[in-house]
Design an enzyme around this catalytic site. Sequence first.
Site, PDB file in Angstrom:
ATOM      1  N   ARG A  54      -2.019   7.110   5.781  1.00  0.00           N
ATOM      2  CA  ARG A  54      -3.228   6.742   6.370  1.00  0.00           C
ATOM      3  C   ARG A  54      -3.889   7.715   7.481  1.00  0.00           C
ATOM      4  O   ARG A  54      -3.001   7.754   8.284  1.00  0.00           O
ATOM      5  CB  ARG A  54      -3.278   5.103   6.425  1.00  0.00           C
ATOM      6  CG  ARG A  54      -3.414   4.698   4.969  1.00  0.00           C
ATOM      7  CD  ARG A  54      -3.313   3.159   5.374  1.00  0.00           C
ATOM      8  NE  ARG A  54      -3.239   2.133   4.000  1.00  0.00           N
ATOM      9  CZ  ARG A  54      -2.118   2.221   3.029  1.00  0.00           C
ATOM     10  NH1 ARG A  54      -0.965   2.634   3.559  1.00  0.00           N
ATOM     11  NH2 ARG A  54      -2.362   1.573   2.017  1.00  0.00           N
ATOM     12  N   HIS A  62      -3.440   9.256   1.706  1.00  0.00           N
ATOM     13  CA  HIS A  62      -2.605  10.222   0.701  1.00  0.00           C
ATOM     14  C   HIS A  62      -3.556  11.413   0.392  1.00  0.00           C
ATOM     15  O   HIS A  62      -3.638  11.807  -0.918  1.00  0.00           O
ATOM     16  CB  HIS A  62      -2.209   9.277  -0.497  1.00  0.00           C
ATOM     17  CG  HIS A  62      -1.131   8.602  -0.371  1.00  0.00           C
ATOM     18  ND1 HIS A  62      -0.204   8.756   0.826  1.00  0.00           N
ATOM     19  CD2 HIS A  62      -0.699   7.368  -0.813  1.00  0.00           C
ATOM     20  CE1 HIS A  62       0.592   7.565   0.861  1.00  0.00           C
ATOM     21  NE2 HIS A  62       0.549   6.860  -0.072  1.00  0.00           N
ATOM     22  N   HIS A  72       6.314  10.753  -3.318  1.00  0.00           N
ATOM     23  CA  HIS A  72       6.113   9.489  -3.322  1.00  0.00           C
ATOM     24  C   HIS A  72       6.848   8.922  -4.609  1.00  0.00           C
ATOM     25  O   HIS A  72       6.295   8.121  -5.340  1.00  0.00           O
ATOM     26  CB  HIS A  72       4.467   9.309  -3.510  1.00  0.00           C
ATOM     27  CG  HIS A  72       3.957   8.144  -2.983  1.00  0.00           C
ATOM     28  ND1 HIS A  72       4.329   7.055  -3.851  1.00  0.00           N
ATOM     29  CD2 HIS A  72       3.401   7.704  -2.119  1.00  0.00           C
ATOM     30  CE1 HIS A  72       3.763   5.835  -3.225  1.00  0.00           C
ATOM     31  NE2 HIS A  72       3.177   6.231  -2.063  1.00  0.00           N
ATOM     32  N   ASP A  74       5.956  -1.972   4.121  1.00  0.00           N
ATOM     33  CA  ASP A  74       4.957  -0.830   3.745  1.00  0.00           C
ATOM     34  C   ASP A  74       4.683  -0.438   5.415  1.00  0.00           C
ATOM     35  O   ASP A  74       3.443  -0.567   5.562  1.00  0.00           O
ATOM     36  CB  ASP A  74       3.686  -1.589   3.307  1.00  0.00           C
ATOM     37  CG  ASP A  74       2.754  -0.301   2.704  1.00  0.00           C
ATOM     38  OD1 ASP A  74       3.360   0.976   2.860  1.00  0.00           O
ATOM     39  OD2 ASP A  74       1.710  -0.671   2.226  1.00  0.00           O
ATOM     40  N   GLU A 103       9.404   7.399   2.014  1.00  0.00           N
ATOM     41  CA  GLU A 103       8.512   8.727   2.136  1.00  0.00           C
ATOM     42  C   GLU A 103       8.746   9.052   3.453  1.00  0.00           C
ATOM     43  O   GLU A 103       8.479   8.801   4.236  1.00  0.00           O
ATOM     44  CB  GLU A 103       7.113   8.181   2.018  1.00  0.00           C
ATOM     45  CG  GLU A 103       6.677   7.583   0.603  1.00  0.00           C
ATOM     46  CD  GLU A 103       5.715   6.657   0.754  1.00  0.00           C
ATOM     47  OE1 GLU A 103       4.377   7.064   1.119  1.00  0.00           O
ATOM     48  OE2 GLU A 103       5.447   5.456   0.357  1.00  0.00           O
TER      49      GLU A 103
HETATM   50  C1  BGC Z   1       1.607   3.279   1.001  1.00  0.00           C
HETATM   51  C2  BGC Z   1       0.978   1.860   0.179  1.00  0.00           C
HETATM   52  C3  BGC Z   1       0.131   2.399  -0.820  1.00  0.00           C
HETATM   53  C4  BGC Z   1       1.083   3.164  -1.864  1.00  0.00           C
HETATM   54  C5  BGC Z   1       0.337   3.595  -3.046  1.00  0.00           C
HETATM   55  C6  BGC Z   1       2.221   3.846   0.125  1.00  0.00           C
HETATM   56  O1  BGC Z   1       2.742   5.124   0.665  1.00  0.00           O
HETATM   57  O2  BGC Z   1       2.211   3.068   2.017  1.00  0.00           O
HETATM   58  O3  BGC Z   1       0.420   1.158   1.313  1.00  0.00           O
HETATM   59  O4  BGC Z   1      -0.327   1.074  -1.663  1.00  0.00           O
HETATM   60  O5  BGC Z   1       1.640   4.223  -1.182  1.00  0.00           O
HETATM   61  O6  BGC Z   1      -0.877   4.163  -2.646  1.00  0.00           O
END
Ligand code: BGC
Length: 342
Positions: free
Chosen positions: A81, A106, A176, A246, A307
């Site tokens: 983010r 992302h 991811h 997360d 990640e």
């Molecule tokens: C994020 C999550 C998100 C997910 C799918 C992850 O990398 O940290 O918050 O919901 O990706 O978008």
Amino acid sequence: MNMKRDFFGTTADGRQVHVFTLKNARGESARILDLGGTVQSLLIRGRGGKLIDVALGFDTPGEYLAKGGYLGAIVGRYANRIGGARFALNGKEFRLYPNDGKNHLHGGKEGFDKKVWEAEPDGGRLKLRLFSPHMDEGYPGNFGVEVTYAFSDDGGLIIDYLAKSDMDTVVNLTNHCYFNLRGCGDILSHELKINARSMLPTDAGLIPTGEIKSVEGTPFDFTEFKSIGRDIEADDPQLAVAGGYDHNFCLEEGYKKACELFCDESGILMEVFTDMPGVQFYSGNFLSGISGKGGRIYGKRFGLCLETQHYPDSVNKPHFPSPVLKAGALFRSRTVYKFGAR
Ligand code: BGC
């Protein structure tokens, strides 16, 4: 290590998608799509030699584009983010697409996960290339990226990232993959170790507050193997904010082992090596019963992501390791997910 190429399907807008199967001497295989540079499956030998698919994914290109979740994809230009979907570089403000409330997540609306990359087998390795023009999703610089996948005979999925821009810009590339080392069910009994003494607390929008917090005495202490489920429901404000794990964990500098994940039922151990300064441990909290490969339902916490990355929102946090890529400089990074059975 050898490779074969097959047709995978066509997207709704008529793009052809191919799948490349990288096989190693143990008979394990990684299937990679040119759509999003996505790891579509990872067949790994568990205890006793049985092949288990440890990666979540879909059977068709349309599902990858429609169902979301970034399953197995290469995420860019900036993984994770960016607060307020904006940042300043060299005194100039850049506004990005806000696709996660008011924040940018992302890479935005049409990030690298939604593009069909140019694929070129290179010996047993797969090279994937993508060009992202100046101001793509709001990012400065004509940006070229090359990701190379290799699958070694000792079970290492090796991901090499290269990138270059003709203007100063920012870069944060990751993969991811959602892992499930028993191949089905939830991941709460998986044992995880993260070589990190600190993590980044976030606000309600999952943007780091800027604090770098010790994990000691908190549910975020994974410095010794611990089951993911052990503390996930603990009464902790950070777990409450994200509905589970997360969060970014802060790693040592240089190339190192960042994490180990073990599943006693399958006997599979996955080690994660990287030269990136952070790793986002995401416990699949937002998986909500989507149907995946072979009609399998992926419920909450049926997969987890590790990640490797720059810290989230590091574009707006000068005390975090810098994600700035200077004009003409080469960005180079390596992450390895190494599998073995015990
Ligand atoms: C994020 C999550 C998100 C997910 C799918 C992850 O990398 O940290 O918050 O919901 O990706 O978008």
